[in-house]
Design a protein around this motif. Structure first.
Motif, short mmCIF file in Angstrom:
data_model
loop_
_atom_site.label_atom_id
_atom_site.label_comp_id
_atom_site.label_asym_id
_atom_site.label_seq_id
_atom_site.Cartn_x
_atom_site.Cartn_y
_atom_site.Cartn_z
N LEU A 146 0.82 -1.23 0.00
CA LEU A 146 0.00 0.00 0.00
C LEU A 146 0.85 1.27 0.00
O LEU A 146 0.53 2.25 0.67
CB LEU A 146 -0.96 0.00 1.19
N LEU A 174 -5.66 -2.13 -2.37
CA LEU A 174 -5.49 -1.49 -3.66
C LEU A 174 -6.68 -1.85 -4.55
O LEU A 174 -7.04 -3.03 -4.66
CB LEU A 174 -4.19 -1.97 -4.31
N CYS A 198 6.15 -0.59 -9.14
CA CYS A 198 5.91 -1.31 -7.88
C CYS A 198 7.25 -1.73 -7.25
O CYS A 198 8.06 -2.41 -7.90
CB CYS A 198 5.03 -2.54 -8.12
S1 SF4 Z 1 3.10 0.05 -6.17
FE1 SF4 Z 1 2.90 -2.14 -5.62
S2 SF4 Z 1 3.07 -2.19 -3.38
FE2 SF4 Z 1 2.67 -0.05 -3.94
S3 SF4 Z 1 0.42 0.17 -3.81
FE3 SF4 Z 1 0.90 -0.37 -5.93
S4 SF4 Z 1 0.74 -2.63 -6.02
FE4 SF4 Z 1 0.87 -2.04 -3.85
#
Ligand code: SF4
Length: 239
Positions: A146, A174, A198
Motif C-alpha cells: 500500500l 489497492l 511497484c
Molecule cells: S506500487 Fe505495488 S506495493 Fe505499492 S500500492 Fe501499488 S501494487 Fe501495492
C-alpha cells in the motif's frame, strides 16, 4: 543556498524542497519505500521518519528550513524502521524464495539493510485474490504494501487513474478502476509507469519471471534503496 544539517553534514536545499528531496539530490541516504523523485510525496510507509530539531517527522513530507538539525541514522530511528519493515512483512505473504521480485525488491533489500533476522510479529497470512486477468501483467494483493506508488504514477505520470486505495484499517486494499475491478478490464498497459514502479512483487510482468541469474539481480550488487539513486546501478525506475 540555505542548508540544514543531516547527521551533522550540511545539505543544501532550494525553496520548496522536502528533506528527502534535498538529501537525495545531495547524495545522502534516507530510508524509504513509498517515495519517488518523479512523483508527489505520500507519507505512507514512514520508513523515512527522522528527528527534526528533536521531533519525529517524515522526511518525504517535511519541508527543509535553514538551520534544521536532522537526525537520520540513529539506533532509535533504525529500530523503528526495523519494526515497520517487520510489520509490512507479516501483513502480507512475503515468501521471498518463491517470488520473482526477490533480489530486485525494495522491501527485501530494506530488511537486509536493517539486519532483519525474523518477523518479530505473528504472520497474518492473508488470502487475497491474485488478479491474472491482464494479458501482460498480474497483480498479487498479498504482496502489496500500500505504498501508493502505482496510484500516484497512474494519476500523475500516466494520466489514467487506474489505481486507488479503498477500505479502512486492516481491510485497506489497492483497487483497480474498471467496472469489473479486474486489471484486464482497466486501461493499464505494460509500458505505463504505474505498471513498472511497484517496489515489491505485487505488480509484475507476465512471462519474464526469474530471468536474471542469482548474483546479477539488482540488490545482489547494488546499494539498498535508502542509498541515493546514483549509487543504485542501472535500475529502470530509480527511487
Ligand atoms: S506500487 Fe505495488 S506495493 Fe505499492 S500500492 Fe501499488 S501494487 Fe501495492
Amino acid at each position: 543556498m540555505s542548508h540544514f544539517l543531516l547527521d551533522g553534514t550540511p545539505v543544501p536545499f532550494a525553496a520548496g524542497d522536502t528533506l528527502m528531496a534535498a538529501a537525495q539530490r545531495a547524495g545522502q541516504s534516507i530510508a524509504h519505500l513509498c517515495w519517488d523523485a518523479r512523483l508527489g510525496p505520500s507519507g505512507a510507509c514512514r520508513l523515512c521518519t527522522v528527528r527534526v530539531d528533536g521531533r519525529l517527522a517524515a522526511a518525504c513530507t517535511t519541508h527543509a528550513q535553514a538551520g534544521q538539525v536532522v537526525e537520520n541514522r540513529t539506533a532509535e530511528l533504525d529500530a523503528r524502521r526495523l519494526r515497520l519493515t517487520q510489520m509490512l512483512f507479516v501483513e502480507g505473504n512475503h515468501f521471498c524464495p518463491g517470488c520473482e521480485k526477490s533480489g530486485d525488491c525494495d522491501l527485501q533489500a530494506t530488511a537486509y539493510a536493517l539486519g532483519m533476522a525474523d518477523m518479530h510479529f505473528e504472520l497474518l497470512a492473508p488470502q487475497r485474490p491474485v488478479d491474472a486477468s491482464h494479458p501482460d501483467l498480474w497483480l498479487d494483493h498479498n504482496r502489496c504494501i500500500l505504498c501508493k506508488l502505482c496510484v500516484r504514477a497512474s494519476h500523475e505520470a500516466d494520466g489514467k487513474n487506474v489505481f486507488a486505495i479503498g477500505g479502512y484499517g486492516a481491510s485497506t486494499r489497492l483497487l483497480v478502476n474498471a467496472p469489473s475491478g479486474r486489471l484486464g478490464d482497466s486501461a493499464l498497459q505494460a509500458s505505463d509507469l504505474a505498471a513498472r514502479i511497484c517496489p515489491v512483487g505485487a505488480i509484475l510482468p507476465k512471462r519474464r519471471g526469474f530471468a536474471v541469474p542469482l548474483g546479477a539481480r539488482r540488490y545482489d550488487s547494488a546499494a539498498p534503496p535508502e542509498a541515493p539513486a546514483s549509487a543504485s546501478g542501472d535500475r529502470d525506475d530509480a527511487h
